[in-house]
Design an enzyme around this catalytic site. Structure first.
Site, PDB file in Angstrom:
ATOM      1  CG  HIS A   1      16.407 -17.360  56.852  1.00  7.94           C
ATOM      2  ND1 HIS A   1      17.298 -16.912  57.600  1.00  7.94           N
ATOM      3  CD2 HIS A   1      15.236 -17.783  57.665  1.00  7.94           C
ATOM      4  CE1 HIS A   1      16.900 -17.137  59.026  1.00  7.94           C
ATOM      5  NE2 HIS A   1      15.677 -17.829  58.909  1.00  7.94           N
TER       6      HIS A   1
ATOM      7  CG  ASP B   1      14.133  -8.928  64.334  1.00  7.59           C
ATOM      8  OD1 ASP B   1      12.915  -9.290  64.703  1.00  7.59           O
ATOM      9  OD2 ASP B   1      15.229  -9.558  64.476  1.00  7.59           O
TER      10      ASP B   1
ATOM     11  NE  ARG C   1       7.976 -12.302  68.315  1.00  6.78           N
ATOM     12  CZ  ARG C   1       8.434 -12.902  67.195  1.00  6.78           C
ATOM     13  NH1 ARG C   1       9.469 -12.189  66.373  1.00  6.78           N
ATOM     14  NH2 ARG C   1       8.183 -14.067  66.673  1.00  6.78           N
TER      15      ARG C   1
ATOM     16  CB  SER D   1      11.333 -11.477  63.227  1.00  3.96           C
ATOM     17  OG  SER D   1      12.422 -11.811  63.590  1.00  3.96           O
TER      18      SER D   1
ATOM     19  CE  LYS E   1      16.113 -11.970  62.196  1.00  3.97           C
ATOM     20  NZ  LYS E   1      15.799 -12.282  63.653  1.00  3.97           N
TER      21      LYS E   1
END
Ligand code: URA
Ligand code: CA
Length: 435
Positions: free
Chosen positions: A83, A162, A169, A184, A188
């Site tokens: 990621h 999320d 948020r 978060s 995922k």
């Protein structure tokens, strides 16, 4: 019975929340029994008081369990996901998928489109004529078992908690909280079936995290979550003060990826792929040390296996593998417009965020979900920070399908700084973070 107000108060006072208290929040907010005002107060309490690693792990897993989880157990071997927190001209996924798979690590990649300066990995792959990203679960698993790699679009109802919390948020000034960001992102990746995770946390002008301290804290949080929930996780901090590589645009980045897989890519992009790739090969169990992994990666670039595997991926998903030898098969923009230096000197700064906007204005990315991307357009940087340019020399080339590129040109001239004093290029890898 625990009430949400008690959970808010406990966190407001700096207390350590239990798994049950965190689940109460996540489940209640997702199913609508906890209202926005209590969730907002809770998030603000977390923003100011923070969360310990075990609380972050509970939050992560509660979000994972809020929706569907992809079961990749039918794929043999340790499934490694990577990621990136996002930057300008980040072509690494396109390169790492075949590169790491060529070392024997199965890569079952789910990618997104998203908003930004260029498209996401899926958009970039669609610059390959015929390439499709819709595979059934069985086709996906079979392709990874047969070929070691597949890339599909995000499907299913992953981490609805999320999604809902993130939206809140966004409007309550609680996005930039490290425990909330870390959980978060990790939720995922875990819901998508990763056994092991490699994180590229970008730092600088063009990144979500602008400073080294913040990037490091985020990376450490995510590695700690990974450790708590039994997913081997490593992270690096990489520079995003200037764009990565030379290409910013979808087809332009595919071309750059192919060149990099041939061992002819830009130095910074190649180095980042070797660094992240080494971690992926180690957490994927195909090498014991980062050094050993790096040698493997270099070998599959030199012997052509990584490039050939990219060809296999293209072919398996409906594209024409001939593109790996004939780059003219990629979409080409109608105009190529050089941008020339207005004075002689050294490039001291290339502000990644503004250069990204210049690419987006050409049509390379989306500002809203409805925007159409032009896969052919973008910007090629002929110079990078530390290079010398003569007055009148081209330092960037705009690839456009419209004749008027004055807005993008003006942004490049304003945000690429040329000075008399030489500067060194920024360090590419800021830090490596492991448990
Ligand atoms: N990206 C995410 O996925 N989550 C955050 O909270 C911030 C950035
Ligand atoms: Ca800027």
């Amino acid at each position: 019975m625990t009430r949400m107000v008690d959970v808010i108060e406990k966190k407001r006072n700096g207390g350590l929340l239990t798994k049950e208290e965190i689940e109460l929040f996540v489940e209640g907010y997702t199913n609508g029994t906890i209202p926005d005002y209590q969730a907002s107060a809770f998030l603000m309490a977390v923003y100011f008081k923070g969360m310990e690693p075990e609380e972050q792990a509970h939050l992560t897993m509660a979000m994972v369990e809020s929706g569907e989880q992809i079961d990749l157990s039918a794929i043999k071997g340790s499934k490694v996901d990577k990621h990136s927190t996002g930057g300008v001209g980040d072509t690494t996924t396109l390169i790492l998928v075949p590169l790491v798979a060529a070392c024997g690590v199965p890569v079952a990649k789910m990618s997104g489109r998203g908003l930004g300066h260029t498209g996401g990995t899926l958009d970039k792959l669609e610059a390959l004529d015929g390439f499709h990203i819709e595979l059934s679960k069985d086709e996906f698993v079979k392709q990874v078992n047969d070929l070691k790699l597949a890339v599909i679009g995000q499907s299913g109802n992953l981490t609805p908690a999320d999604q809902k919390i993130y939206a809140l948020r966004d409007v309550t000034a609680t996005v930039d909280s490290i425990p909330l960001i870390a959980s978060s992102i990790m939720s995922k990746k875990i819901a998508a079936g990763a056994d092991a995770i490699v994180l590229d946390v970008k730092s600088g002008d063009g990144a979500f995290m602008k400073t080294m301290e913040a990037s490091k804290a985020l990376a450490e949080s995510m590695v700690a979550i990974g450790e708590q929930v039994g997913r081997n996780t490593m992270a690096i901090i990489s520079d995003m003060s200037q764009p990565l590589g030379n290409a910013i645009g979808n087809a332009l980045e595919v071309k750059e990826a192919i060149e990099t897989l041939k061992g002819e890519g830009p130095e910074d992009l190649t180095e980042l792929c070797l660094t992240l790739g080494s971690q992926m090969v180690v957490v994927g169990g195909k090498a014991d040390t980062l050094e050993e992994a790096r040698e493997l990666l270099k070998e599959v670039i030199e012997n052509g296996q990584a490039l050939s595997l990219f060809g296999d991926l293209i072919e398996a998903q409906g594209g024409n593998r001939a593109v790996i030898e004939d780059l003219s098969l990629l979409p080409q923009a109608q105009y190529q417009i050089p941008v020339a230096a207005e004075k002689s000197g050294y490039i001291t700064k290339m502000e990644a965020d503004d250069i990204g906007i210049a690419a987006m204005l050409l049509g390379a990315g989306r500002a809203t979900k409805e925007d159409e991307i032009d896969l052919a357009v973008g910007i090629m940087l002929d110079k990078k920070v530390g290079d010398y340019v003569e007055k009148g020399e081209t330092f960037a080339t705009i690839h456009a399908n419209a004749e008027d590129v004055s807005q993008s040109t003006a942004l490049l001239l304003e945000h690429i700084h040329i000075e008399k004093e030489k500067v060194s290029p920024p360090a590419l890898i800021g830090d490596v973070i492991t448990k």
